[in-house]
Design a protein around this motif. Structure first.
Motif, short mmCIF file in Angstrom:
data_model
loop_
_atom_site.label_atom_id
_atom_site.label_comp_id
_atom_site.label_asym_id
_atom_site.label_seq_id
_atom_site.Cartn_x
_atom_site.Cartn_y
_atom_site.Cartn_z
N THR A 32 0.82 -1.20 0.00
CA THR A 32 0.00 0.00 0.00
C THR A 32 0.86 1.26 0.00
O THR A 32 0.55 2.24 -0.68
CB THR A 32 -0.93 0.00 1.22
N PRO A 164 -12.67 -4.57 1.16
CA PRO A 164 -12.53 -5.16 -0.16
C PRO A 164 -11.29 -6.05 -0.25
O PRO A 164 -10.27 -5.77 0.39
CB PRO A 164 -12.42 -3.95 -1.09
N LEU A 165 -11.38 -7.10 -1.04
CA LEU A 165 -10.26 -8.02 -1.18
C LEU A 165 -9.34 -7.51 -2.28
O LEU A 165 -9.21 -8.11 -3.36
CB LEU A 165 -10.78 -9.43 -1.47
N ASP A 166 -8.68 -6.39 -1.99
CA ASP A 166 -7.69 -5.86 -2.92
C ASP A 166 -6.38 -6.59 -2.71
O ASP A 166 -6.29 -7.54 -1.92
CB ASP A 166 -7.55 -4.36 -2.74
N ALA A 167 -5.34 -6.16 -3.43
CA ALA A 167 -4.07 -6.88 -3.38
C ALA A 167 -3.47 -6.90 -1.97
O ALA A 167 -2.91 -7.91 -1.54
CB ALA A 167 -3.08 -6.27 -4.37
N VAL A 170 -5.50 -9.39 0.10
CA VAL A 170 -5.20 -10.76 -0.34
C VAL A 170 -3.81 -11.18 0.15
O VAL A 170 -3.60 -12.35 0.52
CB VAL A 170 -5.32 -10.86 -1.87
N LEU A 204 -7.75 -9.71 -10.08
CA LEU A 204 -7.83 -8.46 -9.33
C LEU A 204 -7.69 -7.24 -10.22
O LEU A 204 -7.79 -6.11 -9.73
CB LEU A 204 -6.74 -8.43 -8.25
N SER A 208 -12.02 -5.39 -6.91
CA SER A 208 -11.81 -6.25 -5.74
C SER A 208 -13.12 -6.89 -5.32
O SER A 208 -14.12 -6.20 -5.16
CB SER A 208 -11.25 -5.43 -4.57
N TYR A 210 -15.56 -8.99 -2.53
CA TYR A 210 -15.83 -8.82 -1.10
C TYR A 210 -16.21 -10.18 -0.51
O TYR A 210 -16.48 -11.14 -1.22
CB TYR A 210 -16.96 -7.82 -0.87
N SER A 213 -13.42 -15.67 1.28
CA SER A 213 -12.41 -16.22 0.38
C SER A 213 -12.03 -17.60 0.91
O SER A 213 -12.17 -17.89 2.11
CB SER A 213 -11.17 -15.32 0.32
N SER A 235 -11.51 -16.52 -4.52
CA SER A 235 -12.74 -15.84 -4.17
C SER A 235 -13.83 -16.87 -3.93
O SER A 235 -13.65 -18.07 -4.16
CB SER A 235 -13.15 -14.88 -5.29
N LEU A 241 -7.16 -15.80 -6.74
CA LEU A 241 -6.74 -14.43 -6.54
C LEU A 241 -5.23 -14.32 -6.38
O LEU A 241 -4.63 -13.36 -6.87
CB LEU A 241 -7.43 -13.84 -5.30
#
Length: 265
Positions: A32, A164-167, A170, A204, A208, A210, A213, A235, A241
């Protein structure tokens, strides 16, 4: 070659693990911090490697990064994370846009019941305080510290804050299950991550997902005080992912520590 410094990352003590901050969370925080410098953060991340030099504490974590190689299709960032002026993590991230090409899906999700049909699992708070941020439901009969015949765990996992399942999320998920050897052991011991590499799928690129997972972690070899874990995250619709591999140090049984550095009784 220019070195860029990033605003200090605030450490969330809720993500404390056995003897330091949760490795997957730290790796996600590093991603990030640095990705905004690459095409405004628009380029998808393809891989992330993080080396953990020492346990990360609860103080501010400052990152700096350089981009030694930027090609027509990819950008590479080398980064270092510091606490109290000392390096605690270092690594690299590879970014690159999508483009047409062949597709292949060889890493299929395990055939397990849906999460609503699986019973919840609460990890011991003294061993994994960070697990309070998650809901886990094992998808197979392999459970932590059950002395099973194989070193593999499979579970549905979701963040309680429904992020959210962003990078970055994950990346955290690749490391949220107990070490795979826990499925084969009956007594806990620290197995900290020395290095974690995550490869992200193109799933991705367009956004993303949700919710739930499916996460699997397994160990095919351990010896000499080391273990190698392979993990994968799908997912809920069984789309891959990310796939990851990490090198772990296997230590002798010791009491876990709290975020303040004291030993739990």
């Amino acid at each position: 070659m220019t070195t860029t410094s990033y605003d200090a990352t605030r450490i969330d003590p809720a993500w404390w693990s056995w003897e330091g901050m949760h490795g997957g969370w730290v790796a996600g925080a590093a991603l990030t911090a640095v990705r905004g410098s690459f095409a405004g953060g628009a380029q998808p991340v393809r891989s992330l490697t993080t080396h953990f030099l020492t346990p990360v504490g609860t103080g501010p974590l400052s990152f700096s990064g350089t981009a030694p190689a930027t090609g027509r299709r990819t950008s590479t960032c080398l980064f270092t994370g510091h606490q109290d002026g000392e390096p605690v993590v270092l690594g690299s991230a590879l970014f690159g846009p999508s483009r047409p090409g062949p597709a292949y899906a060889g890493l299929a999700a395990p055939d397990v019941p849906e999460p609503d049909d699986c019973l919840p699992l609460e990890l011991p708070a003294d061993l994994a305080p960070f697990a309070r941020q998650l809901e886990m439901r094992p998808g197979t009969g392999d459970l932590p510290l059950a002395a099973g015949p194989r070193a593999e765990l499979v579970a549905w996992v979701r963040f309680r804050d429904d992020r959210p399942l962003d990078a970055a999320a994950v990346t955290t998920l690749t490391d949220v299950l107990p070490p795979a050897l826990y499925a084969h052991w009956s007594t806990p011991r620290p197995v900290p991550t020395a290095e974690l590499t995550v490869h992200f799928s193109d799933a991705l690129d367009d956004g993303s997902p949700y919710g739930w997972s499916l996460v699997r972690i397994r160990c095919d070899h351990a010896g000499g005080g080391w273990a190698v874990d392979d993990s994968a995250v799908w997912s809920r619709d069984r789309t891959l992912l990310a796939a990851a591999r990490q090198a772990r140090v296997v230590r002798g049984p010791t009491p876990p520590q709290t975020a303040a550095g004291t030993v739990n009784s």
